[in-house]
Every structure is written in C-alpha cells, then in structure tokens.
Write an enzyme that holds these catalytic residues in place. Structure first.
Site, PDB file in Angstrom:
ATOM      1  N   ASN A   1       0.807  -1.225   0.000  1.00 53.46           N
ATOM      2  CA  ASN A   1       0.000   0.000   0.000  1.00 53.46           C
ATOM      3  C   ASN A   1       0.845   1.282   0.000  1.00 53.46           C
ATOM      4  O   ASN A   1       0.365   2.329  -0.415  1.00 53.46           O
ATOM      5  CB  ASN A   1      -0.917  -0.061   1.237  1.00 53.46           C
ATOM      6  CG  ASN A   1      -1.527   1.269   1.579  1.00 53.46           C
ATOM      7  OD1 ASN A   1      -2.460   1.724   0.920  1.00 53.46           O
ATOM      8  ND2 ASN A   1      -0.987   1.936   2.610  1.00 53.46           N
TER       9      ASN A   1
ATOM     10  N   TYR B   1       3.194   9.791 -11.340  1.00 56.28           N
ATOM     11  CA  TYR B   1       2.240   9.010 -10.534  1.00 56.28           C
ATOM     12  C   TYR B   1       1.433   8.074 -11.431  1.00 56.28           C
ATOM     13  O   TYR B   1       1.271   6.887 -11.118  1.00 56.28           O
ATOM     14  CB  TYR B   1       1.321   9.952  -9.756  1.00 56.28           C
ATOM     15  CG  TYR B   1       0.399   9.198  -8.816  1.00 56.28           C
ATOM     16  CD1 TYR B   1       0.914   8.550  -7.687  1.00 56.28           C
ATOM     17  CD2 TYR B   1      -0.966   9.114  -9.066  1.00 56.28           C
ATOM     18  CE1 TYR B   1       0.072   7.851  -6.830  1.00 56.28           C
ATOM     19  CE2 TYR B   1      -1.806   8.413  -8.205  1.00 56.28           C
ATOM     20  CZ  TYR B   1      -1.289   7.782  -7.093  1.00 56.28           C
ATOM     21  OH  TYR B   1      -2.108   7.079  -6.249  1.00 56.28           O
TER      22      TYR B   1
ATOM     23  N   LYS C   1       1.375   3.930 -11.354  1.00 58.03           N
ATOM     24  CA  LYS C   1       0.202   3.079 -11.159  1.00 58.03           C
ATOM     25  C   LYS C   1      -0.061   2.193 -12.391  1.00 58.03           C
ATOM     26  O   LYS C   1      -0.573   1.082 -12.254  1.00 58.03           O
ATOM     27  CB  LYS C   1      -1.016   3.920 -10.783  1.00 58.03           C
ATOM     28  CG  LYS C   1      -0.862   4.587  -9.399  1.00 58.03           C
ATOM     29  CD  LYS C   1      -0.597   3.563  -8.270  1.00 58.03           C
ATOM     30  CE  LYS C   1      -0.487   4.201  -6.902  1.00 58.03           C
ATOM     31  NZ  LYS C   1      -0.225   3.244  -5.821  1.00 58.03           N
TER      32      LYS C   1
ATOM     33  N   VAL D   1      -9.657   9.138  -2.548  1.00 62.06           N
ATOM     34  CA  VAL D   1      -9.891   8.740  -1.154  1.00 62.06           C
ATOM     35  C   VAL D   1      -9.396   9.877  -0.270  1.00 62.06           C
ATOM     36  O   VAL D   1      -8.273  10.356  -0.443  1.00 62.06           O
ATOM     37  CB  VAL D   1      -9.105   7.455  -0.792  1.00 62.06           C
ATOM     38  CG1 VAL D   1      -9.531   6.937   0.576  1.00 62.06           C
ATOM     39  CG2 VAL D   1      -9.267   6.381  -1.860  1.00 62.06           C
TER      40      VAL D   1
HETATM   41  P1  NDP Z   1      -1.417   8.444   2.890  1.00 60.74           P
HETATM   42  O1  NDP Z   1      -0.534   9.593   2.506  1.00 60.74           O
HETATM   43  O2  NDP Z   1      -2.425   8.664   3.953  1.00 60.74           O
HETATM   44  O3  NDP Z   1      -0.542   7.173   3.259  1.00 60.74           O
HETATM   45  C1  NDP Z   1       0.601   6.830   2.537  1.00 60.74           C
HETATM   46  C2  NDP Z   1       1.404   5.826   3.337  1.00 60.74           C
HETATM   47  O4  NDP Z   1       2.546   5.424   2.575  1.00 60.74           O
HETATM   48  C3  NDP Z   1       1.898   6.394   4.651  1.00 60.74           C
HETATM   49  O5  NDP Z   1       1.632   5.445   5.666  1.00 60.74           O
HETATM   50  C4  NDP Z   1       3.382   6.549   4.438  1.00 60.74           C
HETATM   51  O6  NDP Z   1       4.055   6.273   5.667  1.00 60.74           O
HETATM   52  C5  NDP Z   1       3.658   5.432   3.442  1.00 60.74           C
HETATM   53  N1  NDP Z   1       4.904   5.626   2.703  1.00 60.74           N
HETATM   54  C6  NDP Z   1       5.226   6.596   1.819  1.00 60.74           C
HETATM   55  N2  NDP Z   1       6.482   6.440   1.405  1.00 60.74           N
HETATM   56  C7  NDP Z   1       6.978   5.331   2.050  1.00 60.74           C
HETATM   57  C8  NDP Z   1       8.228   4.680   2.057  1.00 60.74           C
HETATM   58  N3  NDP Z   1       9.266   5.106   1.319  1.00 60.74           N
HETATM   59  N4  NDP Z   1       8.382   3.574   2.826  1.00 60.74           N
HETATM   60  C9  NDP Z   1       7.351   3.125   3.591  1.00 60.74           C
HETATM   61  N5  NDP Z   1       6.142   3.710   3.628  1.00 60.74           N
HETATM   62  C10 NDP Z   1       5.979   4.816   2.872  1.00 60.74           C
HETATM   63  O7  NDP Z   1      -2.125   8.024   1.520  1.00 60.74           O
HETATM   64  P2  NDP Z   1      -3.213   6.897   1.160  1.00 60.74           P
HETATM   65  O8  NDP Z   1      -3.557   6.089   2.326  1.00 60.74           O
HETATM   66  O9  NDP Z   1      -4.279   7.592   0.424  1.00 60.74           O
HETATM   67  O10 NDP Z   1      -2.387   6.049   0.094  1.00 60.74           O
HETATM   68  C11 NDP Z   1      -2.144   4.659   0.203  1.00 60.74           C
HETATM   69  C12 NDP Z   1      -2.037   4.063  -1.191  1.00 60.74           C
HETATM   70  O11 NDP Z   1      -3.272   4.228  -1.880  1.00 60.74           O
HETATM   71  C13 NDP Z   1      -0.967   4.695  -2.087  1.00 60.74           C
HETATM   72  O12 NDP Z   1      -0.297   3.663  -2.787  1.00 60.74           O
HETATM   73  C14 NDP Z   1      -1.772   5.548  -3.045  1.00 60.74           C
HETATM   74  O13 NDP Z   1      -1.111   5.717  -4.283  1.00 60.74           O
HETATM   75  C15 NDP Z   1      -3.039   4.720  -3.181  1.00 60.74           C
HETATM   76  N6  NDP Z   1      -4.195   5.462  -3.646  1.00 60.74           N
HETATM   77  C16 NDP Z   1      -4.633   6.568  -2.952  1.00 60.74           C
HETATM   78  C17 NDP Z   1      -5.720   7.289  -3.428  1.00 60.74           C
HETATM   79  C18 NDP Z   1      -6.213   8.531  -2.750  1.00 60.74           C
HETATM   80  O14 NDP Z   1      -7.006   9.277  -3.371  1.00 60.74           O
HETATM   81  N7  NDP Z   1      -5.837   8.798  -1.500  1.00 60.74           N
HETATM   82  C19 NDP Z   1      -6.432   6.891  -4.661  1.00 60.74           C
HETATM   83  C20 NDP Z   1      -5.886   5.701  -5.284  1.00 60.74           C
HETATM   84  C21 NDP Z   1      -4.825   5.033  -4.790  1.00 60.74           C
HETATM   85  P3  NDP Z   1       5.375   6.998   6.230  1.00 60.74           P
HETATM   86  O15 NDP Z   1       5.377   8.406   5.739  1.00 60.74           O
HETATM   87  O16 NDP Z   1       5.226   6.874   7.730  1.00 60.74           O
HETATM   88  O17 NDP Z   1       6.486   6.162   5.714  1.00 60.74           O
END
Ligand code: NDP
Length: 244
Positions: free
Chosen positions: A88, A155, A159, A188
């Site tokens: 994720n 991005y 994807k 989301v």
């Molecule tokens: P958030 O920004 O809320 O969460 C993203 C998460 O990814 C965080 O927990 C962050 O944790 C983690 N992350 C980022 N970079 C790293 C890294 N290098 N190593 C480990 N963890 C990492 O976003 P979402 O929950 O919305 O996104 C989750 C997924 O869903 C993503 O893949 C996104 O592309 C996908 N998505 C989101 C949509 C949206 O509209 N929100 C729509 C479609 C898909 P930390 O910074 O603590 O490492």
C-alpha cells in the site's frame, strides 16, 4: 473452505496513515496478526497502543533496498511467516504539476517508492509464500493506472506499472497457491493530497472539489473482501469509485 496452510499473518506497507492504517484496523478485527510497516515510528506506536499485541510495528522505508531484503528475517516468530501482503505504501510528493515543472529527481522518487519499493517488498516475501504454497498479495493501484490525467506523469506511470506488475505476477504464480489482487480506488480522503501538495489547506480544497470522496475504511473493506474469498476465488482487480 478453511485453508489449512493459512498463517493469517499480514504485512501492510504504508501502515502509518490513511488506507494502510484503516486496513491494519480491519485485519486485526478480522483475526489477523498484522505487521504494520512505515517510516513514521510514532504513528505505528499509536496503532500498536490502539490495537494491542496482534499488531507489530515495523519501521521500514520501502526505498531502502537493504532493509527490505532483511525484512522477513527481522520479524519476530509470532509474526512470521507472512502469507498476506498488502502493498500500500505510496505517494505523489510534488505531483499535480506539469512534467517540466518538477525535477527528474522528484519524478523518480515517486517511481522509487510506488514501483521499486512494491517490487522489493514482494520479492522479500515471495519465497516463503512459494515454499508453503500459500499467499495473497494485494497491491494498491489506482484509477490513475487506467485513466491518465494531465499533471500526473510520474504518478500515473507508477500506477500503470503497478497494474502491469500485478497482472504479470498473477500469471507467474498461477497454480502455485498464490493469489494477486489489485485494488484501484478513485479519490480517497486521506493525507495523500497533503503529502502530494505539501499544504493542508490546498489538500482540503482538493478533496472539497470532488462531489464525493471515498474514505480509507471503504478501501480497507475492499481489501478484506478480496482476502476473504475461498481459495478457488481470485479477485484479480477491483475498481472502486466514489458515488454521490
Ligand atoms: P497516505 O498519505 O495517507 O498514506 C501513505 C502511506 O505510505 C503512509 O503510511 C506513508 O508512511 C507510506 N509511505 C510513503 N512512502 C513510504 C516509504 N518510502 N516507505 C514506507 N512507507 C511509505 O495516503 P493513502 O492512504 O491515500 O495512500 C495509500 C495508497 O493508496 C498509495 O499507494 C496511493 O497511491 C493509493 N491510492 C490513494 C488514493 C487517494 O485518493 N488517496 C487513490 C488511489 C490510490 P510513512 O510516511 O510513515 O512512511
């Protein structure tokens, strides 16, 4: 059919917020033991305090190849072998700009986490799954992996790559007890937009510009749905859009 091979141990990357945190909550509620992986230790500790000892917080940067390679060996016995992987972690930091407005490093950082990181984590856990003839990998793609939009080059590319990787991984392991599901959400409401734009007000405005947004829990529900199918059912792809 109950699966006698299932360990019901899941690893969720990007567990510190949004969809990842909601998925951890959902999987613990469903009886999984969950490794919650992300970089922000304080957020993971908060999740551990909330969910108890069925959750193991793991500080992990999926961009760090060495740390990811050592991942399976670093887990305590109660949290291995992992048979359910939720890939994720992802971001679009500096995104929503025309291609020439960002640096090559900005764009490559998105590919590094969203694609290379996802591949690395999968590679680190696949051998155990293959050895046991059991595993389920759920990849967080996006509607952006089906429908490109202007200002989204890296991005969208990331994807599309998640989509191609998921489709091909499924073919590689057909008949080997490993299922691959790809969840492709529309917008989301999470901290994703703030991370992308570097601005909380801009992020709120971004989400408010849509007639409706999904919530992180909606996607956690979708993940749980894919996981709970009997062994002979493989949810290949789910496109989940907000409705108003
Ligand atoms: P958030 O920004 O809320 O969460 C993203 C998460 O990814 C965080 O927990 C962050 O944790 C983690 N992350 C980022 N970079 C790293 C890294 N290098 N190593 C480990 N963890 C990492 O976003 P979402 O929950 O919305 O996104 C989750 C997924 O869903 C993503 O893949 C996104 O592309 C996908 N998505 C989101 C949509 C949206 O509209 N929100 C729509 C479609 C898909 P930390 O910074 O603590 O490492």
């Amino acid at each position: 059919m109950t699966d006698k091979h299932a360990s019901r141990i899941a690893l969720v990357t990007g567990a510190s917020s949004g969809i990842g945190a909601a998925t951890c909550r959902r999987l613990v509620a469903e009886g999984y033991r969950v490794v919650a992986a992300a970089r922000r230790r304080d957020k993971l500790d908060g999740l551990r305090a909330e969910l108890g000892d069925r959750l193991y917080p793991l500080e992990l940067d999926v961009d760090d190849a060495a740390a990811v390679a050592g991942l399976a060996a670093a887990l305590p016995d109660a949290f291995r072998p992992v048979d359910t992987l939720i890939n994720n972690a992802g971001h679009d930091t500096g995104g929503r700009r025309r291609f020439d407005e960002g640096s090559a490093d900005d764009w490559c950082a998105i590919i590094e986490t969203n694609v290379a990181g996802l591949i690395r984590v999968t590679r680190a856990l696949i051998d155990d799954m293959l050895a046991r003839g059991h595993g389920h990998i759920v990849n967080l793609g996006s509607i952006a992996g089906l429908r490109p939009y202007a200002t989204g080059t890296a991005y969208v590319a990331s994807k599309y790559a998640v989509h191609g990787f998921s489709e091909t991984l499924r073919l590689d392991y057909a008949g080997r007890g490993i299922r691959v599901s790809e969840i492709m959400p529309g917008v989301v409401r999470t901290s994703f937009a703030e991370q992308r734009l570097g601005d909380a007000d801009g992020a709120a405005e971004f989400y408010d510009g849509f007639d409706a947004c999904l919530e992180a829990e909606d996607i956690a529900d979708t993940v749980a749905y894919a996981l709970k199918q009997p062994r002979h059912v493989e949810i290949a792809q789910l496109v989940v859009l907000p409705a108003s």
